[in-house]
Design a protein around this motif. Structure first.
Motif, PDB file in Angstrom:
ATOM      1  N   LEU A 159      42.690  37.500  61.251  1.00  0.00           N
ATOM      2  CA  LEU A 159      41.592  37.613  60.302  1.00  0.00           C
ATOM      3  C   LEU A 159      40.604  36.471  60.517  1.00  0.00           C
ATOM      4  O   LEU A 159      41.000  35.334  60.800  1.00  0.00           O
ATOM      5  N   GLY A 160      39.338  36.774  60.360  1.00  0.00           N
ATOM      6  CA  GLY A 160      38.354  35.703  60.355  1.00  0.00           C
ATOM      7  C   GLY A 160      38.608  34.775  59.183  1.00  0.00           C
ATOM      8  O   GLY A 160      39.195  35.176  58.162  1.00  0.00           O
ATOM      9  N   LEU A 161      38.191  33.511  59.318  1.00  0.00           N
ATOM     10  CA  LEU A 161      38.368  32.586  58.200  1.00  0.00           C
ATOM     11  C   LEU A 161      37.563  33.067  57.007  1.00  0.00           C
ATOM     12  O   LEU A 161      36.430  33.544  57.146  1.00  0.00           O
ATOM     13  N   TYR A 162      38.149  32.947  55.825  1.00  0.00           N
ATOM     14  CA  TYR A 162      37.421  33.311  54.617  1.00  0.00           C
ATOM     15  C   TYR A 162      36.266  32.318  54.408  1.00  0.00           C
ATOM     16  O   TYR A 162      36.372  31.140  54.752  1.00  0.00           O
ATOM     17  N   PRO A 163      35.189  32.755  53.812  1.00  0.00           N
ATOM     18  CA  PRO A 163      34.081  31.831  53.569  1.00  0.00           C
ATOM     19  C   PRO A 163      34.453  30.782  52.529  1.00  0.00           C
ATOM     20  O   PRO A 163      35.317  31.028  51.679  1.00  0.00           O
ATOM     21  N   ARG A 164      33.819  29.633  52.613  1.00  0.00           N
ATOM     22  CA  ARG A 164      34.035  28.582  51.627  1.00  0.00           C
ATOM     23  C   ARG A 164      32.722  27.843  51.380  1.00  0.00           C
ATOM     24  O   ARG A 164      31.844  27.805  52.239  1.00  0.00           O
TER      25      ARG A 164
END
Length: 597
Positions: A521-526
């Motif tokens: 999975l792509g990194l979740y936004p933060r």
């Protein structure tokens, strides 16, 4: 005359000052702990903890009637045994009693009779603790002015106290200031490396216990190494092999040739013992690797040709035995050669026994060979070096969660494994914990798919690599494995290091689970890192395609049209709240279980 009167008092005052600087706090200021106080086994690095509990010896009591008296007596010497504890103490004292002279002619008292203290910080890095010591009726070690914390929390760190290599001890106590934390830790549950060998394996002639090659190797692999080295008595005896067979090991190492040269054993007898030992282990452990070690040689071999002949003939016999075993199709058999160890003229104390430099050469040779056998490569980048962590012990116990997952693997296998950090950890599912924030989402979207939560708070890529190397994927057959890791690496690593670490991790997973479909999975936004993560995820997507794994960017569902995070879906700009988990759960379920048209 006046000076003559004052001088003794000045000398006495100086002695008191020096004494106080060595001993630090008085015994009255310290709280003392004994292994016998523990309600669980605390003497680690041995093979029979359930029988020995707080007994400091290497073989179980029943072995006394099974092995020769010299072997039994040597087993009372605690080479390779250690005690783990967690503490934030600025001072740690250790005291115990031994019998007889603390040193030997070719080996210092610090190795023969001393202890050795190492610390592991919150990021998993090892640190040596230098102590002041005194060898009297009671041996005392004082480790003073220790850094109490590592910056993440105020609960301290893990310590490992290695016990003497050649002296049995009694009355062992560990003291810390009364206002400091001290928590003894249970024995490690990792499968050990079992070493059966000679004085060189036992630890001669390391300057201190931590420098014995078995202990160096244990730190390098972060795995227990059970030391069954018996000075002058490593002879591949069936009684010891039978005892070794009781241990469920990761690898069995037979390193007895220094005690089995043609000076003592004929070539046919040596070959027979090697073959019988291997066959005995293989009968009880059909697939566990067995590593046979050649004689490392003598530093003075060129100058004393007869000595050179002894070890060369022994190594030839070993190779002959190995050839026969392989001809008979004995599987998982390996050899560590004379050339692999590669001792030079400065590697020993007396031509035979390694000094600290020789011990390091031996440990490095073993590490390289064992990493090849266990398929545990160690990369050049930080993200490719497996390492444990303890960044938030006030919230959960990292090691306990690791062990709980391995237990669940054996009792409740799942179809899908979800590897991640705190965002996954906090979502839901088993192992159960009190951090869960997205239980409803997990129950609705992931529980029906039989997803197992392999998320660990504060984990980075290299921490997941450690967990994979340490059996979290063993004994199970998942259909799919999902990886969402790397957001904690943003603080310390470049995008390239993160992507190359993921490549390394994916290869480790595929090696252990070749039939599972892997998703990254792509990194979740933060918050405040949206632009960097967008670019990084493009790199991860390209990497996924070239490594034949499925990429999905479910975290994009948490973004506003502006490209910024939707704050109402987060608790702190990083971790989703219950509503955020609902959106992620729906997206992940659709990725893992797409509707067929």
């Amino acid at each position: 005359m006046k000076n003559q009167v004052l001088f003794p008092w000045l000398l006495f005052s100086l002695i008191l000052l020096l004494s106080s600087s060595i001993t630090g706090q008085t015994s009255a200021d310290l709280s003392w702990w004994k292994p016998s106080n523990a309600t669980f086994p605390v003497i680690d690095g041995g093979g029979w903890s359930a029988e020995l509990k707080d007994t400091i010896q290497r073989l179980p009591g029943r072995a006394k009637s099974l092995v020769r008296p010299p072997v039994w007596n040597l087993s009372l010497q605690p080479a390779g045994l250690f005690i783990r504890f967690f503490s934030n103490a600025p001072q740690i004292k250790v005291r115990y009693q031994i019998v007889g002279s603390p040193g030997m002619p070719h080996m210092p008292a610090t190795g023969v009779s001393g202890v050795d203290l190492y610390a592991i910080d919150s990021d998993g890095t090892w640190h040596f603790c230098a102590g002041k010591y005194s060898f009297k009726d009671t041996v005392e070690y004082n480790f003073d002015k220790l850094k109490p914390t590592d910056g993440y929390h105020k609960l301290g760190r893990e310590y490992r106290l290695y016990l003497p290599l050649y002296k049995g001890l009694s009355g062992l106590e560990i003291g810390v200031p009364s206002d400091s934390k001290f928590t003894p830790l249970p024995n490690m549950q990792e499968k050990p490396i079992v070493v059966y060998g000679t004085s060189i394996a036992q630890g001669a002639c390391a300057s201190r216990p931590g420098m014995a090659w078995t202990n160096i190797l244990s730190r390098k692999l972060d795995r227990p190494v059970i030391n069954l080295g018996f000075s002058g008595n490593g002879r591949l005896e069936p009684e010891i092999i039978d005892l070794i067979n009781e241990i469920d090991a990761k690898v069995y190492v037979l390193d007895c040739l220094p005690n089995m040269t043609t000076e003592r054993f004929s070539a046919p007898d040596l070959q027979k013992r090697i073959i019988e030992a291997v066959r005995s282990i293989r009968a009880k452990h059909p697939k566990t690797p067995i590593l046979l070690t050649e004689h490392a040689g003598y530093s003075e071999g060129f100058m004393v040709p007869t000595r050179q002949t002894f070890y060369q003939e022994a190594n030839l016999s070993l190779q002959t035995a190995v050839d026969q075993l392989k001809l008979d199709r004995v599987p998982a058999l390996y050899t560590l050669t004379f050339a692999d160890i590669n001792f030079d003229l400065d590697a020993t104390v007396d031509g035979t026994h390694p000094n600290d430099y020789g011990m390091m050469l031996q440990a490095q040779a073993y590490e390289k060979k064992l990493r090849d056998i266990l398929r545990e490569p160690y990369g050049a980048l930080v993200t490719q070096k497996p390492i444990r962590q303890s960044r938030e012990p006030g919230s959960y116990n990292w090691e306990e969660r690791h062990n709980a997952i391995k237990t669940l693997n054996s009792t409740e296998p799942s179809k899908i494994l979800f590897i991640g950090n705190s965002i996954t950890h906090n979502w839901g599912g088993k192992p159960l914990n009190d951090r869960i924030k997205g239980a409803d989402s997990w129950a609705k979207y992931l529980e029906p798919l039989q997803v197992r939560n392999l998320g660990f708070g504060w984990d980075r890529i290299e921490n997941v690599l450690w967990r994979v190397y340490h059996d979290e994927l063993e004994g199970i057959a998942p259909e799919k494995i999902v990886i969402n890791i790397g957001t904690n690496n943003l603080l310390i690593n470049t995008d390239e290091e993160i992507i190359e670490g993921l490549v390394f991790l994916i290869e480790a997973i595929k090696t252990r689970q070749p039939f599972a479909s892997v998703y990254v999975l792509g990194l979740y936004p933060r918050r405040e890192r949206e632009a960097r993560i967008l670019k990084l995820n493009q790199g991860i997507q390209t990497m996924a395609k070239s490594n034949a794994v499925t990429y999905a960017n479910i975290g994009s569902t948490l973004l506003l049209p502006t490209g910024k995070i939707d704050e109402k879906l987060f608790s702190d700009g990083l971790h989703p709240n219950a509503e955020g988990y609902q959106i992620l759960g729906k997206a992940l379920s659709a990725t893992l279980n797409p509707v067929k048209k």
